[in-house]
Design a protein around this motif. Structure first.
Motif, PDB file in Angstrom:
ATOM      1  N   ARG A 175       0.855  -1.174   0.000  1.00 39.28           N
ATOM      2  CA  ARG A 175       0.000   0.000   0.000  1.00 39.28           C
ATOM      3  C   ARG A 175       0.896   1.230   0.000  1.00 39.28           C
ATOM      4  O   ARG A 175       1.404   1.654   1.038  1.00 39.28           O
ATOM      5  N   ALA A 176       1.069   1.831  -1.160  1.00 42.84           N
ATOM      6  CA  ALA A 176       1.965   2.984  -1.269  1.00 42.84           C
ATOM      7  C   ALA A 176       1.467   4.161  -0.446  1.00 42.84           C
ATOM      8  O   ALA A 176       2.264   4.945   0.084  1.00 42.84           O
ATOM      9  N   ASP A 177       0.133   4.307  -0.335  1.00 49.56           N
ATOM     10  CA  ASP A 177      -0.395   5.435   0.422  1.00 49.56           C
ATOM     11  C   ASP A 177      -0.170   5.283   1.919  1.00 49.56           C
ATOM     12  O   ASP A 177      -0.282   6.258   2.668  1.00 49.56           O
ATOM     13  N   LEU A 178       0.160   4.072   2.389  1.00 50.37           N
ATOM     14  CA  LEU A 178       0.437   3.840   3.804  1.00 50.37           C
ATOM     15  C   LEU A 178       1.918   3.625   4.064  1.00 50.37           C
ATOM     16  O   LEU A 178       2.314   3.348   5.200  1.00 50.37           O
ATOM     17  N   ASP A 179       2.726   3.735   3.047  1.00 50.77           N
ATOM     18  CA  ASP A 179       4.161   3.492   3.120  1.00 50.77           C
ATOM     19  C   ASP A 179       4.903   4.816   3.283  1.00 50.77           C
ATOM     20  O   ASP A 179       4.394   5.875   2.875  1.00 50.77           O
ATOM     21  N   PRO A 180       6.111   4.799   3.847  1.00 45.72           N
ATOM     22  CA  PRO A 180       6.889   6.040   3.931  1.00 45.72           C
ATOM     23  C   PRO A 180       7.092   6.748   2.598  1.00 45.72           C
ATOM     24  O   PRO A 180       7.294   7.970   2.562  1.00 45.72           O
ATOM     25  N   VAL A 181       7.020   6.002   1.488  1.00 46.05           N
ATOM     26  CA  VAL A 181       7.191   6.645   0.182  1.00 46.05           C
ATOM     27  C   VAL A 181       6.114   7.698  -0.056  1.00 46.05           C
ATOM     28  O   VAL A 181       6.315   8.654  -0.829  1.00 46.05           O
ATOM     29  N   ALA A 182       4.979   7.602   0.616  1.00 44.52           N
ATOM     30  CA  ALA A 182       3.892   8.567   0.432  1.00 44.52           C
ATOM     31  C   ALA A 182       4.295   9.978   0.862  1.00 44.52           C
ATOM     32  O   ALA A 182       3.629  10.944   0.469  1.00 44.52           O
ATOM     33  N   ARG A 183       5.342  10.094   1.662  1.00 39.90           N
ATOM     34  CA  ARG A 183       5.820  11.422   2.058  1.00 39.90           C
ATOM     35  C   ARG A 183       6.555  12.131   0.927  1.00 39.90           C
ATOM     36  O   ARG A 183       6.842  13.334   1.017  1.00 39.90           O
ATOM     37  N   HIS A 184       6.860  11.392  -0.128  1.00 36.43           N
ATOM     38  CA  HIS A 184       7.730  11.935  -1.172  1.00 36.43           C
ATOM     39  C   HIS A 184       7.029  12.134  -2.507  1.00 36.43           C
ATOM     40  O   HIS A 184       7.663  12.533  -3.492  1.00 36.43           O
ATOM     41  N   TYR A 185       5.738  11.852  -2.564  1.00 39.63           N
ATOM     42  CA  TYR A 185       4.994  12.114  -3.795  1.00 39.63           C
ATOM     43  C   TYR A 185       3.540  12.352  -3.407  1.00 39.63           C
ATOM     44  O   TYR A 185       3.124  12.002  -2.289  1.00 39.63           O
TER      45      TYR A 185
END
Length: 275
Positions: free
Chosen positions: A174-184
């Motif tokens: 789940r990209a929206d729940l992953d730390p990556v969501a802070r970067h896009y």
């Protein structure tokens, strides 16, 4: 929520004395005594009714706890390693096999005792290690995968099985729940993909792009709330970026992640028939 200030409560109220009073009364109100307290004794039949209702509620709570432990009627189910996981990815294990241009493909959630040695071997391939950085002792890759398995369900590590043969490692997350969501600019239910092709002989002949397209379409088909599938390969990994482009993803942006500069790749539900 800040803790209750017990000392402040103690300064404004005091327990009534022991000669029959049961209420708590203000400590600083002059002339207040037990005669001012109303006697609110209930008839015995009402007390019996309240007691019966309390027993019934306790029985219902006990039954609910038993059902929860058994995984009945509860969205939290026991995973394969003994922790409770919420199904945040619409049952990846049930996505089933799918026909692809390169064969029958199936995402199978990792079974630790059976699959971790194979995954650890792939991680020690220099071409894989350059970007995954999980080479070295076997337990390094194992710890990474076990952490995903023991998590809250936002990432499901899988083997990619092509015509019955395990040949790739995938992380559906789940990209929206992953730390990556802070970067896009993440959107609710964005689904992310990490992929490595295990054997060198399987790389460079179009397998990756064919499987990426099929898995992205699987995610969109099986997750109705998901409007986009995203990936963030290392910008230096030209073959990986090229595979995503061939799989119908579009290049959206360069993003700086803690461990790499990445290409943000997106496959949109609305454009899937056009790309």
């Amino acid at each position: 929520m800040p803790p209750t200030d017990a000392s402040a409560n103690a300064a404004t109220t005091t327990d009534a004395d022991a000669d029959g009073c049961t209420a708590r009364v203000p400590a600083e109100v002059p002339g207040t005594d037990c005669e001012d307290t109303l006697d609110l004794r209930l008839p015995d039949e009402f007390l019996a009714l309240i007691a019966n209702e309390s027993l019934g509620a306790a029985a219902q709570q006990s039954d609910a706890a038993s059902r929860t432990q058994a995984g009945v009627g509860n969205p939290l189910q026991a995973d394969g390693v003994g922790s409770a996981r919420e199904d945040l990815l619409d049952s990846v294990a049930e996505w089933g096999p799918v026909a692809t241009p390169v064969g029958l493909f199936h995402l199978v959630p990792v079974r630790p005792e059976q699959d971790l040695p194979l995954i650890g071997g792939w991680m020690n391939d220099p071409a894989v290690a350059k970007y995954w950085e999980l080479d070295g002792p076997q337990n390094r890759a194992e710890d990474h995968v076990r952490t995903q398995l023991a998590g809250d369900g936002r990432c499901v590590p899988c083997l990619g099985v092509l015509d019955g043969v395990p040949m790739s490692y995938w992380e559906i997350y789940r990209a929206d729940l992953d730390p990556v969501a802070r970067h896009y600019p993440a959107r609710p239910h964005d689904t992310g993909i990490h992929l490595l092709i295990g054997a060198a002989a399987d790389r460079g002949r179009g397998l990756g792009s064919a499987l990426l397209r099929s898995v992205a379409d699987l995610a969109l088909d099986k997750r109705p709330a998901c409007a986009r599938v995203i990936a963030e390969p290392d910008l230096r990994n030209t073959p990986s970026v090229s595979a995503f482009l061939s799989a119908g993803f579009r290049f959206s942006a360069e993003i700086d992640l803690p461990d790499k500069r990445a290409a943000l790749m997106i496959r949109d539900r609305s454009l899937r028939t056009l790309m």
